[in-house]
Design a protein around this motif. Structure first.
Motif, short mmCIF file in Angstrom:
data_model
loop_
_atom_site.label_atom_id
_atom_site.label_comp_id
_atom_site.label_asym_id
_atom_site.label_seq_id
_atom_site.Cartn_x
_atom_site.Cartn_y
_atom_site.Cartn_z
N PRO A 151 50.44 35.22 39.14
CA PRO A 151 49.17 34.66 39.62
C PRO A 151 47.98 35.45 39.08
N ARG A 152 46.95 34.75 38.64
CA ARG A 152 45.78 35.41 38.05
C ARG A 152 45.16 36.42 39.00
N GLU A 153 45.25 36.11 40.30
CA GLU A 153 44.67 37.02 41.30
C GLU A 153 45.34 38.38 41.30
N LEU A 154 46.58 38.46 40.76
CA LEU A 154 47.32 39.71 40.72
C LEU A 154 47.40 40.29 39.32
N ASP A 155 46.73 39.64 38.37
CA ASP A 155 46.90 40.01 36.97
C ASP A 155 45.58 40.28 36.26
N THR A 156 44.69 39.31 36.24
CA THR A 156 43.47 39.43 35.44
C THR A 156 42.18 39.35 36.25
N GLU A 157 42.25 38.95 37.51
CA GLU A 157 41.04 38.77 38.30
C GLU A 157 40.77 40.00 39.17
N ALA A 158 39.50 40.23 39.42
CA ALA A 158 39.06 41.46 40.09
C ALA A 158 39.18 41.37 41.61
N PHE A 159 39.29 42.54 42.22
CA PHE A 159 39.08 42.70 43.65
C PHE A 159 37.66 43.21 43.84
N GLY A 160 37.04 42.82 44.94
CA GLY A 160 35.70 43.29 45.21
C GLY A 160 35.70 44.70 45.78
N LEU A 161 34.83 45.55 45.24
CA LEU A 161 34.65 46.89 45.80
C LEU A 161 33.69 46.77 46.98
N VAL A 162 34.23 46.90 48.18
CA VAL A 162 33.43 46.73 49.39
C VAL A 162 32.53 47.94 49.62
N ARG A 163 33.11 49.11 49.50
CA ARG A 163 32.34 50.35 49.65
C ARG A 163 33.19 51.50 49.15
N ARG A 164 32.52 52.62 48.93
CA ARG A 164 33.24 53.82 48.50
C ARG A 164 32.52 55.05 49.03
N SER A 165 33.25 56.14 49.11
CA SER A 165 32.69 57.43 49.48
C SER A 165 33.23 58.46 48.49
N GLU A 166 33.06 59.72 48.79
CA GLU A 166 33.53 60.75 47.88
C GLU A 166 35.03 60.73 47.68
N ASP A 167 35.77 60.35 48.73
CA ASP A 167 37.23 60.40 48.64
C ASP A 167 37.91 59.08 48.97
N LYS A 168 37.16 57.99 49.13
CA LYS A 168 37.76 56.71 49.51
C LYS A 168 37.11 55.55 48.76
N ALA A 169 37.91 54.51 48.53
CA ALA A 169 37.40 53.27 47.95
C ALA A 169 38.08 52.11 48.65
N PHE A 170 37.28 51.10 49.03
CA PHE A 170 37.78 49.96 49.81
C PHE A 170 37.58 48.68 49.00
N PHE A 171 38.68 47.93 48.82
CA PHE A 171 38.66 46.71 48.03
C PHE A 171 39.12 45.52 48.88
N GLU A 172 38.65 44.33 48.48
CA GLU A 172 39.01 43.13 49.24
C GLU A 172 39.04 41.92 48.31
N ARG A 173 39.91 40.98 48.63
CA ARG A 173 40.00 39.75 47.85
C ARG A 173 40.65 38.67 48.70
N GLU A 174 40.03 37.49 48.73
CA GLU A 174 40.66 36.33 49.38
C GLU A 174 41.36 35.50 48.32
N MET A 175 42.51 34.94 48.69
CA MET A 175 43.33 34.19 47.75
C MET A 175 43.86 32.92 48.41
N LYS A 176 44.14 31.96 47.56
CA LYS A 176 44.87 30.76 47.98
C LYS A 176 46.02 30.59 47.01
N LEU A 177 47.23 30.85 47.49
CA LEU A 177 48.41 30.80 46.64
C LEU A 177 49.35 29.71 47.13
N VAL A 178 50.06 29.09 46.20
CA VAL A 178 51.02 28.04 46.52
C VAL A 178 52.38 28.46 46.00
#
Length: 419
Positions: A151-178
């Motif tokens: 699935p492109r969502e797991l291969d070539t498409e990006a996850f959104g960087l929600v926020r980051r700090s000095e030692d953490k990074a938070f990512f998010e992505r909504e998907m519709k898979l069949v």
């Protein structure tokens, strides 16, 4: 238990793709020459194989790379590649780069139709791959290489960087898979990555770490939320979180997997070791409660550990570079339903493995993989579940690494040399 023709973490398909790609590249130039020329000497201040080299290389091809640093410990993350941890170091920019990266494919700019094996030290995927609940085959498609697509969502498409700090990074992505049966999954993926301190590493692993040992450790907490109106159940298929880690191999690297000791009549066989043909005894030693699997990137092989046998930790030791690598992951007590990725309509679609390890055959790498999976997730609407996978590298004196291996894995690394 997964089938011998099941996907390892790339699986048979990737092996075929890899072999074809390698033979094509070989006609022009060896892969070593290509990798060495990915950046010429006047373009980069660091040597090939170093973290600094990979950071400069990847910055030329991917936007907004996230680097988390704590002293000499660093990890590099790509939002464009699904919040993938591309590589790490325990010794700054000049230190060894632990993640395997496909310099040749990345520098070519080619986008492959079925799958893009760009590498990376820790990536997020979803299972199952094959079977009647497959995510990698369209409804009613024949199970074969021509019909297999990540699935492109797991291969070539990006996850959104929600926020980051000095030692953490938070990512998010909504998907519709069949899936293969035509069932639709509306889901939200959240992937939170933390660079761990020496103190946090010691606490998580329950050990004392000598000051002379260099370390880098990071954790990914991966969560799925069913954001659809329908509950997920076995009748139409379930999903699982699948974490895969690709590392650089050497002639002296060995994968170490402890497992539950017990009668095979009760717990089943110790290991599945014939995914791509039986692994020779000189490459795989299976003892009462631990196995040693050669990870030199020269002969393809995959192994799997069932939920009846699995423990929440595995590792590897690179005697050449004096590196002890540990993977620790969440293992839900009593959970027995794990998705099966066999490329056929399955009699037992929830009899998959918890732990897998793979050694590449040299077609693209050399690399090896350590993998963990969550149980199959029967989530109700708006319900969430998560899977944690933690990675640690220890570099230093072999005597001190021996003590760490015993404390974490319950294994002496001296056994690897027959001492």
């Amino acid at each position: 238990m997964e089938s011998r023709v099941n996907f390892y973490g790339f699986g048979i398909v990737l092996r075929s793709i890899v072999l074809c790609a390698f033979l094509s590249l070989l006609a022009c130039k060896t892969k070593n020459e290509q990798s060495a020329n990915a950046l010429s000497n006047d373009e980069v201040a660091f040597s090939l194989g170093s973290f600094g080299y990979d950071r400069e290389f990847l910055s030329r091809y991917y936007k907004d790379l996230v680097v988390l640093e704590n002293g000499e410990s660093s990890i590099l993350i790509s939002p464009e590649l699904q919040g993938r941890v591309m590589t790490s170091t325990a010794s700054g920019d000049e230190g060894q780069s632990f993640g395997w990266i496909n310099h040749d494919l990345i520098s070519s700019g080619e986008i492959k139709e079925h799958f893009n094996p760009t590498g990376g030290e820790e990536r997020f995927w979803l299972g199952p791959e094959g079977g009647q609940y497959a995510l990698y085959f369209e409804k009613d498609a024949k199970f074969g290489l021509d019909n297999w697509y990540v699935p492109r969502e797991l291969d070539t498409e990006a996850f959104g960087l929600v926020r980051r700090s000095e030692d953490k990074a938070f990512f998010e992505r909504e998907m519709k898979l069949v899936n293969y049966t035509g069932a639709t999954f509306n889901l939200r993926v959240q992937r939170n990555i933390t660079l761990l301190t020496r103190e946090e590493t010691a606490q998580i692993l329950g050990i004392s770490i000598p000051e002379s040992i260099k370390i880098v450790g990071f954790a990914s907490e991966n969560s799925l939320t069913n954001i659809g109106s329908e509950d997920w159940d076995k009748k139409t298929g379930l999903l699982s979180i699948w974490i895969l880690s690709m590392f650089n191999s050497s002639d002296q690297t060995t994968i170490i997997i402890p497992f539950k000791k017990g009668d095979e009549a009760i717990l089943g066989k110790k290991v599945t070791d014939d995914y791509f043909g039986k692994i020779p005894k000189e490459r795989l030693q299976v003892k009462d409660s631990v196995l040693f699997f050669k990870a030199d990137g020269k002969e393809r092989g995959k192994i799997g550990i069932s939920p009846q046998r699995a423990l929440p930790v595995m590792g590897s030791y690179d005697a050449k570079n004096k590196v002890l690598t540990i993977a620790k992951f969440s293992l839900r007590e009593g959970a027995m339903d794990y998705v099966n990725s066999l490329w056929e309509l399955q009699e037992f679609p929830f009899s998959g493995d918890v732990v897998n390890a793979y050694n590449d055959g040299g077609g693209l790498g050399p690399f090896y993989e350590l993998e963990s999976s969550s149980p199959a997730m029967d989530l109700k609407s708006n319900e969430s579940s998560s899977h944690i996978h933690q990675t640690f590298h220890f570099v230093g004196n072999e005597g001190e690494l021996e003590k760490l291996a015993k404390g974490i894995l319950g294994v002496s690394i001296k056994e690897l040399s027959g001492e």
